[in-house]
Every structure is written in C-alpha cells, then in structure tokens.
Design a protein around this motif. Structure first.
Motif, PDB file in Angstrom:
ATOM      1  N   ARG A 136      43.869  29.017  42.407  1.00 39.34           N
ATOM      2  CA  ARG A 136      44.475  28.394  41.226  1.00 39.34           C
ATOM      3  C   ARG A 136      45.815  29.092  40.962  1.00 39.34           C
ATOM      4  NH1 ARG A 136      40.784  25.675  42.296  1.00 39.34           N
ATOM      5  NH2 ARG A 136      39.181  24.759  40.944  1.00 39.34           N
ATOM      6  N   PRO A 137      46.948  28.384  41.050  1.00 41.56           N
ATOM      7  CA  PRO A 137      48.255  29.005  40.835  1.00 41.56           C
ATOM      8  C   PRO A 137      48.501  29.294  39.359  1.00 41.56           C
ATOM      9  CG  PRO A 137      48.522  26.661  41.130  1.00 41.56           C
ATOM     10  CD  PRO A 137      47.062  26.950  41.362  1.00 41.56           C
ATOM     11  N   GLN A 138      49.587  30.001  39.077  1.00 39.66           N
ATOM     12  CA  GLN A 138      49.918  30.326  37.689  1.00 39.66           C
ATOM     13  C   GLN A 138      50.063  29.068  36.837  1.00 39.66           C
ATOM     14  OE1 GLN A 138      50.300  33.663  36.474  1.00 39.66           O
ATOM     15  NE2 GLN A 138      50.106  32.573  34.525  1.00 39.66           N
ATOM     16  N   ALA A 139      50.545  27.984  37.446  1.00 38.07           N
ATOM     17  CA  ALA A 139      50.716  26.729  36.704  1.00 38.07           C
ATOM     18  C   ALA A 139      49.389  26.235  36.143  1.00 38.07           C
ATOM     19  CB  ALA A 139      51.341  25.664  37.599  1.00 38.07           C
ATOM     20  N   TYR A 140      48.307  26.471  36.870  1.00 36.15           N
ATOM     21  CA  TYR A 140      46.975  26.099  36.376  1.00 36.15           C
ATOM     22  C   TYR A 140      46.630  26.933  35.142  1.00 36.15           C
ATOM     23  CZ  TYR A 140      41.866  26.345  36.087  1.00 36.15           C
ATOM     24  OH  TYR A 140      40.573  26.366  35.634  1.00 36.15           O
ATOM     25  N   HIS A 141      46.824  28.240  35.248  1.00 34.13           N
ATOM     26  CA  HIS A 141      46.489  29.124  34.139  1.00 34.13           C
ATOM     27  C   HIS A 141      47.366  28.851  32.920  1.00 34.13           C
ATOM     28  CE1 HIS A 141      43.876  31.351  36.826  1.00 34.13           C
ATOM     29  NE2 HIS A 141      44.873  31.463  37.687  1.00 34.13           N
ATOM     30  N   ASP A 142      48.578  28.350  33.151  1.00 33.81           N
ATOM     31  CA  ASP A 142      49.501  28.048  32.054  1.00 33.81           C
ATOM     32  C   ASP A 142      49.303  26.646  31.488  1.00 33.81           C
ATOM     33  OD1 ASP A 142      50.630  30.529  32.424  1.00 33.81           O
ATOM     34  OD2 ASP A 142      52.351  29.796  33.576  1.00 33.81           O
ATOM     35  N   GLY A 167      35.989  34.169  30.106  1.00 33.48           N
ATOM     36  CA  GLY A 167      36.077  34.824  31.398  1.00 33.48           C
ATOM     37  C   GLY A 167      37.005  34.051  32.309  1.00 33.48           C
ATOM     38  N   GLY A 168      37.040  34.478  33.565  1.00 29.12           N
ATOM     39  CA  GLY A 168      37.913  33.840  34.535  1.00 29.12           C
ATOM     40  C   GLY A 168      37.130  33.121  35.604  1.00 29.12           C
ATOM     41  N   THR A 169      37.321  33.529  36.862  1.00 34.57           N
ATOM     42  CA  THR A 169      36.709  32.805  37.970  1.00 34.57           C
ATOM     43  C   THR A 169      35.183  32.826  37.932  1.00 34.57           C
ATOM     44  OG1 THR A 169      36.703  32.557  40.375  1.00 34.57           O
ATOM     45  CG2 THR A 169      36.833  34.817  39.518  1.00 34.57           C
ATOM     46  N   SER A 187      39.037  42.754  39.137  1.00 34.15           N
ATOM     47  CA  SER A 187      40.443  42.932  38.780  1.00 34.15           C
ATOM     48  C   SER A 187      40.815  41.863  37.773  1.00 34.15           C
ATOM     49  CB  SER A 187      41.334  42.814  40.017  1.00 34.15           C
ATOM     50  OG  SER A 187      41.082  43.862  40.925  1.00 34.15           O
ATOM     51  N   PHE A 188      41.449  42.275  36.703  1.00 38.52           N
ATOM     52  CA  PHE A 188      41.814  41.375  35.616  1.00 38.52           C
ATOM     53  C   PHE A 188      43.326  41.168  35.613  1.00 38.52           C
ATOM     54  CE2 PHE A 188      37.991  43.724  34.641  1.00 38.52           C
ATOM     55  CZ  PHE A 188      37.107  42.717  34.258  1.00 38.52           C
ATOM     56  N   GLY A 189      43.751  39.942  35.871  1.00 40.90           N
ATOM     57  CA  GLY A 189      45.177  39.678  35.964  1.00 40.90           C
ATOM     58  C   GLY A 189      45.823  40.363  37.151  1.00 40.90           C
ATOM     59  N   LYS A 190      45.116  40.434  38.261  1.00 39.17           N
ATOM     60  CA  LYS A 190      45.651  41.078  39.462  1.00 39.17           C
ATOM     61  C   LYS A 190      46.749  40.234  40.103  1.00 39.17           C
ATOM     62  CE  LYS A 190      44.153  42.908  43.959  1.00 39.17           C
ATOM     63  NZ  LYS A 190      42.965  43.174  44.826  1.00 39.17           N
ATOM     64  N   TYR A 191      46.524  38.928  40.147  1.00 41.44           N
ATOM     65  CA  TYR A 191      47.462  38.026  40.819  1.00 41.44           C
ATOM     66  C   TYR A 191      48.272  37.171  39.848  1.00 41.44           C
ATOM     67  CZ  TYR A 191      44.747  39.162  44.995  1.00 41.44           C
ATOM     68  OH  TYR A 191      44.127  39.821  46.024  1.00 41.44           O
ATOM     69  N   TYR A 192      47.803  37.087  38.604  1.00 40.62           N
ATOM     70  CA  TYR A 192      48.427  36.175  37.647  1.00 40.62           C
ATOM     71  C   TYR A 192      48.639  36.853  36.299  1.00 40.62           C
ATOM     72  CZ  TYR A 192      46.546  33.001  41.145  1.00 40.62           C
ATOM     73  OH  TYR A 192      46.234  32.393  42.333  1.00 40.62           O
ATOM     74  N   SER A 220      37.637  34.914  44.407  1.00 39.27           N
ATOM     75  CA  SER A 220      38.978  35.090  43.860  1.00 39.27           C
ATOM     76  C   SER A 220      39.644  33.734  43.663  1.00 39.27           C
ATOM     77  CB  SER A 220      39.827  35.943  44.812  1.00 39.27           C
ATOM     78  OG  SER A 220      41.150  36.088  44.324  1.00 39.27           O
ATOM     79  N   THR A 221      40.564  33.686  42.713  1.00 35.58           N
ATOM     80  CA  THR A 221      41.413  32.504  42.571  1.00 35.58           C
ATOM     81  C   THR A 221      42.813  32.784  43.122  1.00 35.58           C
ATOM     82  OG1 THR A 221      41.985  33.223  40.319  1.00 35.58           O
ATOM     83  CG2 THR A 221      40.231  31.579  40.546  1.00 35.58           C
ATOM     84  N   GLY A 222      42.986  33.924  43.769  1.00 31.93           N
ATOM     85  CA  GLY A 222      44.313  34.346  44.183  1.00 31.93           C
ATOM     86  C   GLY A 222      44.545  34.405  45.672  1.00 31.93           C
ATOM     87  N   GLU A 223      43.673  33.770  46.491  1.00 30.41           N
ATOM     88  CA  GLU A 223      43.862  33.787  47.935  1.00 30.41           C
ATOM     89  C   GLU A 223      44.125  32.380  48.459  1.00 30.41           C
ATOM     90  OE1 GLU A 223      40.853  35.772  50.215  1.00 30.41           O
ATOM     91  OE2 GLU A 223      40.562  37.312  48.689  1.00 30.41           O
TER      92      GLU A 223
END
Length: 387
Positions: free
Chosen positions: A160-166, A179-181, A208-213, A238-241
């Motif tokens: 999930r890219p930053q655009a998703y989180h935003d 929570g997150g993932t 890890s919290f906010g590791k990639y985003y 992860s949502t960052g790979e």
C-alpha cells in the motif's frame, strides 16, 4: 421463516457490494430488508441502487423497524462488537465483517452476548471458502501431514503506497482503524493460520511503526510463534514491499505442504521422519519423498457470497456455519498478541493473555493518535472500502 431479511450497516465498498448481491437475488433464502449509513450520499446511493429497500441513518432505528431478521455489520472496526451486542438484544441474527473488533476485551463481551442470545452468529471469513485452504486444513487435521513441526507464512503482497495511507485522515491511525497491516490487511491470513493449525501458545514479535510510510501504526511485522507440541512458526507481513510474496509452508513428520499462487504441493515422506530417524543407520540418508501436486480448484471458492449463502442456511435450516462468529476472537488474539509483544518487548502468552493491559496500552496510543474523532465519524462510509 422462508427467507432471511438481511439489514446491512455501512455502505462503503464491502457493505454496498453485499447489499447489491443480496438485492440481486444471488443469495438463495436471503433478501435485502434494510440498509443503514450515516452518510446522506450513501443513503441516496442505496435509494437508487437497491430500490424498494428501507433506508436508515440510525442503527437503533433499523433494529427497531421490524424490517429485518438479521444484520450484516460492515461499518467502523471499533463499532462491530457494540452493534452486534445491540442486535442480539433486539433478537436479531448477526453476521459481522472482519475484523471481529479491534481488541479482545470488547470481542469477549460480544461473544458472551451471542451465547446468551441463542441467535445465529457468523463472521465474514470468506477465505474459508477457498478450496486450497480447505484442502490444507483437511491434510493437517486428518493427520496426513503428521505432527506439526514448523509453519512459515510470508505474506508481504499487501503493498500500500503513501497515497493509500493519505486517502483518509482516519487511515493508518490508532484512533481511526486500531492498527495497521495486522488489523486491516491480515485478518483473513491470521484466521486461516489458526483455522488450519490451531492456536499458538505464545508469541514474540517485532513490529515497525511507520517504517516505510508517514503513519503511526505498524507497516512491517515479524512474529515468532510457539505451539503446545513444541512446533514453531514465523509470520512475516508488510505493506511496504514490492513485489511481495504470499507463500505458506507447513512442515510435519510426513513432509511439507507449500501453498503459493493458489497452488498446493505436498512433499510427502513415504514414512514419518521420526520413524526414519529411529530405524535408519546411514549418516546422510533422508526419507524417500514424493512431490504430490494436490488437485484442487484454483477458483478461490464462492468467497463473500459463499459465507452469505451458508449464513442464510444456518438461520433457515440449522446448517453448521463455516465461519462461526465466536471464532473471530482467535485471529484477533494473535493480532493483539503480536502488537502486545512488540509494545512490552517480551513474550505474549495467549493462554493467559492480559486483555486489560493490552486495552490500556491501546488507549494510550489512541489518545495520542493524530486523527480527530469527528474525522473518523465523517469517513464511516469510506472505511468499509477495499482494505
């Protein structure tokens, strides 16, 4: 009762999809009796897309309306247990979207209310309809794989890219989603893990919290699991790979199951490894092993509609549920334990999980969350969209 009149709470992507499928006659024995959403835009959508169905802006009003026999709860994660408990009090059957809730304390209360009500209680664990996972469960629970030794599930294809989180102020926050993932993308995987293998006894995790985003919740997780028979496991998500992996390996005395790309392979020992070890006299000899490609449908099963069909038959004819609502706490307990272990930097004991302390630690994070409650409430319809 000849048909179950279903009400739907929350008309985001999932709730609206369920409403359209039910209204379109895709679920035998079920009709759409009412829908409910706090958003006027979503209520207007309902008037146009599911005409003739009662539309409400209040859950309580819908429960009291006499237009439904059951309710599908597809709104905010935090609201699932409270709305389910209220539904049971109004003598309604309940089907809740995943997750069952955000923290085990509230889900235990929901399960208690369900048990007292005597009503049908299900959860939308649609991956249980997948023939591949059904076959894996059968091979494990029948004993054909032998005693469990190890499970490794790498499920990092949740990118999930930053655009998703935003895309919403409530997204990827403790107050908005809890929570997150783990709470958003992984509930089905965590449910399948316990559905196939049973519950681990304790977990040591590293989140890890906010590791990639630029987010406050977890986006990278590695958890080590231990089981009662001494077996161990590793769960990585992860949502960052990108590109990600979704590969499940389950090892037992009789070999190893691998599941990837919805294909099941059984590397099957002719005799148990433990028996081979007992009788073998050659220093480097291994048990004879056959590669068996298990013939199962790769269709993915009936998914959400399959759960709805099963729920209708449970209400009408007493058919056993494929995904009983009470089992929603199992995957959530694993999720909570992974969070808890990382927060306390120690082991989380699932048999004696500290529900109260977890709740206190979660509240600390909610109180420090960057999203305001009114922003969460204004996005209730969107929250039920694609996770």
């Amino acid at each position: 009762m000849e048909q179950v009149r279903m009400g739907v709470i929350g008309l985001g992507n999932m709730g609206s999809s369920h409403a359209v499928n039910i209204h379109g006659g895709k679920i035998p024995g079920m009709v759409l009796g009412a829908v409910c959403d706090v958003s006027e835009a979503r209520r207007e959508w309902a008037r146009e897309q599911v005409p003739g169905v009662a539309v409400f802006d209040s859950v309580d009003a819908m429960y009291k309306s006499g237009t439904i026999d059951a309710v599908l709860i597809a709104g905010l994660h935090y609201d699932h247990p409270e709305q389910a408990i209220e539904a049971f009090a109004h003598d309604l059957h309940v089907l809740v979207e995943k997750p069952a809730g955000v923290y085990t304390k509230q889900v235990l209360e929901m399960n208690e209310a369900a048990a007292k009500s005597g009503k049908v209680f299900g959860i939308m664990y649609n991956q249980r309809t997948n023939p591949v996972y059904q076959k894996v469960r059968e091979l494990v629970q029948s004993g054909e794989l032998g005693s469990l030794k190890r499970v490794v599930w790498v499920v990092t294809d949740w990118y999930r890219p930053q655009a998703y989180h935003d895309s919403g102020s409530w997204r990827s926050t403790w107050k908005g989603e809890g929570g997150g993932t783990l709470i958003n993308q992984n509930p089905h995987n965590l449910d399948l893990l316990q559905w196939i293998l049973g519950m681990p006894t304790r977990i040591r995790s590293f989140c890890s919290f906010g590791k990639y985003y630029n987010i406050e919740v977890e986006d990278d997780v590695t958890a080590y699991l231990e089981y009662a028979n001494g077996a161990t496991g590793v769960y990585i998500t992860s949502t960052g790979e990108a590109p990600g992996t979704n590969r499940l390996e389950i090892s037992g005395d009789m070999g190893k199951l691998t599941i990837e790309h919805n294909k099941l392979t059984f590397l099957r020992n002719r005799i148990s490894e433990r028996e081979h070890n007992r009788v073998n006299t050659q220093p480097f000899a291994k048990p004879e092993c056959w590669q068996c490609d298990i013939p199962v449908s790769s269709s993915g099963g009936e998914q959400h509609n399959g759960i709805l069909k099963n729920f209708a038959q449970a209400v009408l004819n007493g058919t056993p549920l494929l995904a009983p609502g009470e089992e929603g706490i199992n995957g959530l307990l694993i999720s909570n334990a992974i969070h808890y272990s990382s927060w306390i930097d120690g082991w989380a004991d699932l048999d004696q999980f500290n529900h109260e302390h977890f709740y206190e630690l979660l509240q600390e994070r909610i109180n420090g969350s960057t999203v305001e409650k009114q922003q969460v409430e204004s996005k209730v319809a969107d929250l039920t969209g694609t996770h």
